[in-house]
Design a protein around this motif. Structure first.
Motif, PDB file in Angstrom:
ATOM      1  N   GLY A  23       2.460   0.590  -4.316  1.00 38.27           N
ATOM      2  CA  GLY A  23       2.462   2.041  -4.465  1.00 38.27           C
ATOM      3  C   GLY A  23       1.452   2.750  -3.574  1.00 38.27           C
ATOM      4  N   LEU A  24       1.221   2.202  -2.380  1.00 37.01           N
ATOM      5  CA  LEU A  24       0.262   2.783  -1.442  1.00 37.01           C
ATOM      6  C   LEU A  24       0.990   3.353  -0.233  1.00 37.01           C
ATOM      7  CD1 LEU A  24      -2.498   0.023  -1.515  1.00 37.01           C
ATOM      8  CD2 LEU A  24      -2.641   2.301  -2.538  1.00 37.01           C
ATOM      9  N   GLY A  25       0.470   4.448   0.304  1.00 34.40           N
ATOM     10  CA  GLY A  25       1.022   5.054   1.513  1.00 34.40           C
ATOM     11  C   GLY A  25      -0.116   5.559   2.371  1.00 34.40           C
ATOM     12  N   GLY A  26       0.194   6.511   3.253  1.00 30.29           N
ATOM     13  CA  GLY A  26      -0.846   7.111   4.072  1.00 30.29           C
ATOM     14  C   GLY A  26      -1.030   6.474   5.422  1.00 30.29           C
ATOM     15  N   PHE A  27       0.003   5.790   5.944  1.00 32.87           N
ATOM     16  CA  PHE A  27      -0.100   5.169   7.260  1.00 32.87           C
ATOM     17  C   PHE A  27       1.236   5.248   7.978  1.00 32.87           C
ATOM     18  CE2 PHE A  27       1.472   1.853   4.493  1.00 32.87           C
ATOM     19  CZ  PHE A  27       2.429   1.204   5.257  1.00 32.87           C
ATOM     20  N   THR A  28       1.199   5.127   9.304  1.00 30.76           N
ATOM     21  CA  THR A  28       2.410   5.085  10.123  1.00 30.76           C
ATOM     22  C   THR A  28       2.250   3.984  11.165  1.00 30.76           C
ATOM     23  OG1 THR A  28       1.473   6.811  11.545  1.00 30.76           O
ATOM     24  CG2 THR A  28       3.054   7.510   9.855  1.00 30.76           C
ATOM     25  N   SER A  29       3.364   3.368  11.535  1.00 29.28           N
ATOM     26  CA  SER A  29       3.357   2.291  12.530  1.00 29.28           C
ATOM     27  C   SER A  29       3.655   2.849  13.918  1.00 29.28           C
ATOM     28  CB  SER A  29       4.398   1.230  12.163  1.00 29.28           C
ATOM     29  OG  SER A  29       4.046   0.574  10.958  1.00 29.28           O
TER      30      SER A  29
END
Length: 375
Positions: free
Chosen positions: A89-95
């Motif tokens: 349930g973690l987010g806040g990043f982009t590849s």
């Protein structure tokens, strides 16, 4: 924090008791960078070389930062990061790719040191040219794989490099103060080299296996490429590296449509440059994929394969076994797999079982070349 790291998995990469999703270097880098990450503005943190998400998700979970930009060379690592993030349930990043947008304006860079000095040089050059002037790079690796040459590479691009004390057989290097453009080496990636003996130009980014050279396994298969009977249809260079086999095949068999595929971002970028340099872009398509997972079942007439037998520093023959199975899946009945492999690994029984009847084309103490026919 420890709960997040303890919950990480390698899936969809190979999982085994001796293969781990988190190592001591991940933990050390997160500790060394803690003061930099606390209160870091959104979009100011970059992670490069995160294997399965420990650095990215550890930084987000501990410090609540957002807008983290991440580059991972291996597609399976990238997919593992996204799978771990979804599960926790973690987010806040982009590849991102290893391109200027990855590091533009960055103030903190967390870096798992690559083994290859050329790969480190390409990263350091990108940071020095495009990151914020006040950027701090916190880089680390296992002590047994580190050399003082890594300090020298960083110092070519960043004016201050400090080695921190080792912990649990890992060490961090902290680099800052990007050098002015006039003091940095000239841009060099991708590099380019001509191979008159093969009639090919090879291009390579810093992280590509063998660089602009041609490894001896590939050369072993190249020596027998004219014996491959397939002249029309679709062929795949599976795990293409810098694209040497794909280019050679496209030149030798102009009636084939060739797909070159690799999970390494550095390999794919290198292969595309090699394809363009040899004027076969009309017959070779390069894709980033985990094995052959973007190809339909029974859609291919020929597969060329020079499989790796390591995952990092760990010998893992299962990687080759998986690639054999993927080749079998995409080959049409009667389609052919031509493979080269280290002779001591004795893959022929596996090829017989997974693909079909297999004959030995050539064998010497180092390499074996085989041709298998899909049942």
């Amino acid at each position: 924090m420890s709960d997040v790291l303890d919950a990480l998995r390698r899936h969809p990469d190979v999982e085994a008791e001796n293969l781990h999703a988190v190592d001591a270097t991940d933990r050390l880098l997160l500790d060394e960078a803690a003061s930099l990450l606390t209160g870091a503005p959104a979009g100011s943190v970059v992670v490069i070389g995160d294997r399965y998400g420990a650095l990215t998700l550890g930084a987000i979970a501990r410090h609540g930062i957002s807008g983290v930009r991440v580059h991972q060379d291996r597609l399976t690592g990238e997919r593992a990061l996204h799978a771990n993030a979804e599960r926790l349930g973690l987010g806040g990043f982009t590849s991102h790719g290893l391109t200027p947008d990855l590091v533009a304006g960055a103030r903190v860079v967390l870096l798992q040191l690559p083994r290859a000095l050329d790969a480190l040089d390409e990263v350091a050059a990108l940071v020095a040219e495009h990151a914020h002037p006040g950027v701090v790079v916190v880089a680390g690796g296992r002590v047994k794989h580190m050399t003082t040459a890594m300090n020298d590479v960083l110092a070519r691009h960043l004016g201050r490099v400090e080695a921190r004390l080792a912990r649990q057989k890992s060490r961090a290097l902290v680099a800052s103060s990007p050098r002015p453009a006039a003091e940095r080496p000239a841009r060099r990636w991708p590099e380019r080299a001509e191979h008159p003996d093969l009639g090919l130009v090879v291009c390579a980014h810093g992280g590509a296996f063998a660089g602009t050279g041609v490894d001896i396994g590939t050369r072993a298969l190249l020596r027998h490429l004219d014996a491959v009977p397939t002249t029309t249809g679709t062929a795949v260079d599976l795990g293409c590296g810098t694209g040497v086999l794909a280019v050679a095949l496209a030149r030798l068999r102009p009636g084939l449509d060739v797909v070159a595929t690799d999970e390494s971002a550095a390999a794919v970028a290198s292969a595309r440059a090699t394809v363009d340099a040899n004027d076969v872009a009309d017959r070779v398509r390069v894709t980033r994929a985990a094995g052959a997972d973007d190809l339909p079942d029974a859609s291919v007439d020929l597969v060329l394969l020079n499989p790796p037998f390591h995952v990092g520093a760990t010998i893992a023959p299962q990687v080759a076994h998986d690639l054999f199975a993927q080749a079998a899946r995409v080959l049409r009945p009667g389609g052919k797999l031509w493979a080269v492999w280290n002779s001591h690994l004795r893959y022929r029984p596996v090829l017989e079982r997974v693909v079909g009847p297999t004959r030995q084309v050539r064998r010497d103490p180092k390499f074996t070349v085989t041709a298998s026919v899909r049942r």
